[in-house]
Design an enzyme around this catalytic site. Structure first.
Site, PDB file in Angstrom:
ATOM      1  NE  ARG A   1      -0.692  10.115   6.068  1.00  9.59           N
ATOM      2  CZ  ARG A   1      -1.047  10.825   7.128  1.00  9.59           C
ATOM      3  NH1 ARG A   1      -0.142  11.302   7.957  1.00  9.59           N
ATOM      4  NH2 ARG A   1      -2.332  11.066   7.395  1.00  9.59           N
TER       5      ARG A   1
ATOM      6  CG  PHE B   1       7.370  13.627   5.894  1.00 11.00           C
ATOM      7  CD1 PHE B   1       5.999  13.669   6.072  1.00 11.00           C
ATOM      8  CD2 PHE B   1       7.944  12.472   5.406  1.00 11.00           C
ATOM      9  CE1 PHE B   1       5.209  12.573   5.775  1.00 11.00           C
ATOM     10  CE2 PHE B   1       7.161  11.365   5.104  1.00 11.00           C
ATOM     11  CZ  PHE B   1       5.793  11.423   5.292  1.00 11.00           C
TER      12      PHE B   1
ATOM     13  CB  THR C   1       3.673   3.754  -7.511  1.00 14.22           C
ATOM     14  OG1 THR C   1       2.829   4.157  -6.433  1.00 14.22           O
ATOM     15  CG2 THR C   1       4.698   4.841  -7.789  1.00 14.22           C
TER      16      THR C   1
ATOM     17  CB  CYS D   1       5.938   3.909  -0.889  1.00 13.08           C
ATOM     18  SG  CYS D   1       4.362   3.066  -1.086  1.00 13.08           S
TER      19      CYS D   1
ATOM     20  CG  ASP E   1      -5.176 -10.500  -4.412  1.00  7.44           C
ATOM     21  OD1 ASP E   1      -4.882  -9.318  -4.140  1.00  7.44           O
ATOM     22  OD2 ASP E   1      -4.333 -11.425  -4.508  1.00  7.44           O
TER      23      ASP E   1
ATOM     24  N   GLY F   1      11.830   3.765   5.487  1.00 10.64           N
ATOM     25  CA  GLY F   1      11.691   2.406   4.966  1.00 10.64           C
ATOM     26  C   GLY F   1      10.302   2.267   4.377  1.00 10.64           C
TER      27      GLY F   1
HETATM   28  N1  LIG Z   1       1.284   0.464   0.396  1.00 10.35           N
HETATM   29  C1  LIG Z   1       1.186   1.771   0.304  1.00 10.35           C
HETATM   30  O1  LIG Z   1       1.202   2.501   1.301  1.00 10.35           O
HETATM   31  C2  LIG Z   1       1.039   2.438  -1.049  1.00 10.35           C
HETATM   32  C3  LIG Z   1       0.676   3.787  -1.117  1.00 10.35           C
HETATM   33  C4  LIG Z   1       0.531   4.372  -2.360  1.00 10.35           C
HETATM   34  C5  LIG Z   1       0.774   3.635  -3.518  1.00 10.35           C
HETATM   35  N2  LIG Z   1       1.152   2.331  -3.415  1.00 10.35           N
HETATM   36  C6  LIG Z   1       1.367   1.573  -4.655  1.00 10.35           C
HETATM   37  O2  LIG Z   1       0.225   0.750  -4.882  1.00 10.35           O
HETATM   38  C7  LIG Z   1       0.622  -0.476  -5.489  1.00 10.35           C
HETATM   39  C8  LIG Z   1       0.134  -1.648  -4.649  1.00 10.35           C
HETATM   40  O3  LIG Z   1       0.809  -1.619  -3.415  1.00 10.35           O
HETATM   41  P1  LIG Z   1       0.333  -2.482  -2.153  1.00 10.35           P
HETATM   42  O4  LIG Z   1       1.172  -2.075  -1.019  1.00 10.35           O
HETATM   43  O5  LIG Z   1      -1.163  -2.407  -2.057  1.00 10.35           O
HETATM   44  O6  LIG Z   1       0.747  -3.955  -2.684  1.00 10.35           O
HETATM   45  P2  LIG Z   1       0.419  -5.366  -2.036  1.00 10.35           P
HETATM   46  O7  LIG Z   1       1.564  -6.231  -2.339  1.00 10.35           O
HETATM   47  O8  LIG Z   1      -0.045  -5.182  -0.618  1.00 10.35           O
HETATM   48  O9  LIG Z   1      -0.865  -5.884  -2.868  1.00 10.35           O
HETATM   49  C9  LIG Z   1      -0.824  -6.253  -4.219  1.00 10.35           C
HETATM   50  C10 LIG Z   1      -1.874  -7.341  -4.424  1.00 10.35           C
HETATM   51  O10 LIG Z   1      -2.037  -7.570  -5.818  1.00 10.35           O
HETATM   52  C11 LIG Z   1      -2.298  -8.958  -5.996  1.00 10.35           C
HETATM   53  N3  LIG Z   1      -2.060  -9.298  -7.413  1.00 10.35           N
HETATM   54  C12 LIG Z   1      -0.885  -9.311  -8.087  1.00 10.35           C
HETATM   55  N4  LIG Z   1      -1.110  -9.630  -9.380  1.00 10.35           N
HETATM   56  C13 LIG Z   1      -2.442  -9.796  -9.531  1.00 10.35           C
HETATM   57  C14 LIG Z   1      -3.287 -10.105 -10.637  1.00 10.35           C
HETATM   58  N5  LIG Z   1      -2.807 -10.289 -11.856  1.00 10.35           N
HETATM   59  N6  LIG Z   1      -4.609 -10.210 -10.408  1.00 10.35           N
HETATM   60  C15 LIG Z   1      -5.125 -10.022  -9.176  1.00 10.35           C
HETATM   61  N7  LIG Z   1      -4.378  -9.714  -8.113  1.00 10.35           N
HETATM   62  C16 LIG Z   1      -3.059  -9.607  -8.274  1.00 10.35           C
HETATM   63  C17 LIG Z   1      -1.361  -9.623  -5.012  1.00 10.35           C
HETATM   64  O11 LIG Z   1      -1.778 -10.960  -4.734  1.00 10.35           O
HETATM   65  C18 LIG Z   1      -1.502  -8.690  -3.802  1.00 10.35           C
HETATM   66  O12 LIG Z   1      -2.540  -9.109  -2.935  1.00 10.35           O
HETATM   67  C19 LIG Z   1       2.137  -0.395  -5.653  1.00 10.35           C
HETATM   68  O13 LIG Z   1       2.427   0.083  -6.931  1.00 10.35           O
HETATM   69  C20 LIG Z   1       2.534   0.626  -4.617  1.00 10.35           C
HETATM   70  O14 LIG Z   1       3.723   1.296  -4.950  1.00 10.35           O
HETATM   71  C21 LIG Z   1       1.278   1.714  -2.212  1.00 10.35           C
END
Ligand SMILES: NC(=O)c1ccc[n+]([C@@H]2O[C@H](COP(=O)([O-])OP(=O)(O)OC[C@H]3O[C@@H](n4cnc5c(N)ncnc54)[C@H](O)[C@@H]3O)[C@@H](O)[C@H]2O)c1
Length: 458
Positions: A154, A252, A122, A263, A30, A260
């Protein structure tokens, strides 16, 4: 199998820890040095049940490591997952792919041998093609393939969802990518999780279609709840009555203050942008987005009506701030427009959330954060349940009612039965549970969009 996970947020950290638990060797990288330093010390960046012990046990066994150095993470990896954020782009709401393409550039330079680059973030249809082109342009090793493996976990149940998924979707264009992903997920389909191999574009679209469909279901039952209030029917029973039909299913179908989270709001908007670019209308999703926006923007009107038309100078207790239970995630939480509107109308707010206080403090101004549900309710004119945390399901209603100044309970998650709340002395307002008993002449709740009974400023 050696795996690199780029991005250690909700998805990257949970996926990385679970892959390590399957026995793979996972390096999580990260950009956020503070996050990585904390993880090395066993401090989690998010509140997710079971995560801390899963991370700790796999880190102790040496299968899960954390670094800020992409070269170190990518070295020797057969699969490199991208799990960085894809937030809604300002202006048009399309998915902002800046983080994805930055990560691709960095990893292209860090790779020393071919690997399968897998998008877990995503991303809109066609992003895999653009990643493949970019990798080639940036000089990634020959034979590198690109696959799509959207994540369906989720928040709040992320580990269970990852380990027992309804399905795994893999979009790949070559046999090597399919083989590598089959091997990574082998422990899961031994447990009979169906693995679905598709083309890359199909996998990308499947994720958006899934989230959009779930958003449709939520908005549908929210509108049925409005109708129930007008025609004196009970949405809980309607939901059960339709949900027992296998073609519909019971999940659901819980009315609430609007969807909210990180996603649904952004993914529905991104789907609409994809459709726009393709010249195809998506009228159902368009409507769902506007129904949900309206719902979130008007929830405060229910509180206003319940307290007699105005919250000016009133104290409102709030239970739950996170966008759903078992997470501290405040992204696009329905509590945000609700509390801000109540404050704008002159209310003071005391709120309690079991996990989201720290995140919420960054979002709200002048909200008093209570240490427990009873302190949030103390001297309040009305109590509003916004997030259905389990610990709000068995509160001592007598104690709550006695400590309050007013007797209004607005239950935006239908956690309580009207009868038990009334027995404790509350005036109870749920969602879609028939009109309020007219016998004692109490206010009847009508759908928020009618606006007939109370003048409310938007
Ligand atoms: N949160 C959910 O419930 C969920 C579920 C399914 C899919 N998603 C998808 O997964 C993806 C990630 O979501 P999230 O909620 O985990 O995001 P998040 O913001 O919690 O985490 C993203 C991480 O990526 C890091 N990052 C960004 N650029 C980087 C790079 N170049 N190198 C290394 N690290 C880097 C950021 O510092 C951050 O810690 C999104 O596309 C989201 O739509 C999320």
């Amino acid at each position: 199998m050696r795996i690199a996970m780029i991005g250690t947020g909700y998805v990257g950290l949970v996926s990385g820890a679970c892959f390590a638990d399957f026995g793979h060797e996972v390096a999580c990288v990260d950009k956020d040095a503070g996050k990585i330093a904390n993880l090395k010390n066993g401090i989690m960046p998010i509140w997710e049940p079971g995560l801390e012990s899963l991370v700790k046990s796999n880190a102790d066994r040496g299968r899960l490591t954390f670094t800020t150095d992409i070269n170190e993470a990518v070295k020797g990896a057969e699969a490199i997952f991208i799990a960085v954020g894809t937030p809604a782009r300002r202006g048009d709401g399309h998915a902002d792919l800046t983080y994805v393409f930055d990560a691709v550039r960095e990893l292209a330079h860090a790779m020393t041998q071919r690997a399968v680059v897998v998008t877990k973030s995503t991303v809109p249809v066609g992003t895999g093609d653009r990643i493949a082109e970019l990798l080639e342009r940036e000089g990634a090793p020959a034979g590198t393939s690109v696959a799509s493996n959207p994540e369906f976990l989720r928040e709040g149940a992320a580990i269970a969802d990852f380990k027992h998924p309804d399905r795994i979707v893999v979009g790949a264009e070559d046999e090597h990518a399919r083989q590598v992903l089959r091997e990574i997920y082998r422990p899961l389909f031994l447990n009979k999780a169906p693995i679905l191999f598709t083309g890359r574009r199909t996998a990308e679209l499947t994720k958006y279609a899934a989230n959009a469909f779930l958003a449709v279901k939520i908005s549908f039952i929210n509108e049925i709840a409005n109708l129930c209030e007008a025609v004196d029917a009970d949405v809980q029973e309607v939901a059960r009555g339709i949900g027992l039909d296998n073609r519909i299913g019971p999940k659901f179908l819980h009315p609430g203050p609007g969807y909210g989270g990180s996603c649904f709001p952004k993914d529905t908007l991104a789907l609409l942008q994809t459709a726009k670019e393709a010249g195809i209308q998506q009228r159902i999703v368009e409507t769902v987005v506007s129904v949900n926006d309206d719902r979130k923007a008007t929830m405060h009107e229910r509180v206003l009506r319940a307290v007699g038309g105005s919250v000016k100078g009133k104290r409102i207790g709030v239970l739950g701030l996170a966008f759903k239970p078992n997470t501290d995630d405040m992204r696009d939480a329905p509590s945000i427009p609700l509390l801000k509107a109540l404050q704008a109308q002159g209310a003071s707010v005391a709120a309690f959330d079991p996990a989201a206080r720290e995140q919420a403090e960054a979002v709200f101004e002048n909200v008093e954060f209570a240490a427990d549900p009873y302190s949030a309710a103390k001297n309040a004119d009305a109590l509003v349940i916004v997030t259905e945390w389990d610990e709000f399901r068995a509160l001592d209603l007598d104690r709550l009612a006695k400590s309050m100044k007013g007797q209004v309970l607005v239950d935006l998650r239908n956690v309580y039965d009207r009868a038990e709340a009334e027995e404790a002395g509350f005036d109870y307002y749920g969602l879609g549970r028939g009109k309020v008993d007219g016998r004692d002449g109490r206010l009847r709740l009508v759908p928020e969009t009618s606006g007939k009974d109370v003048q409310v400023a938007r």
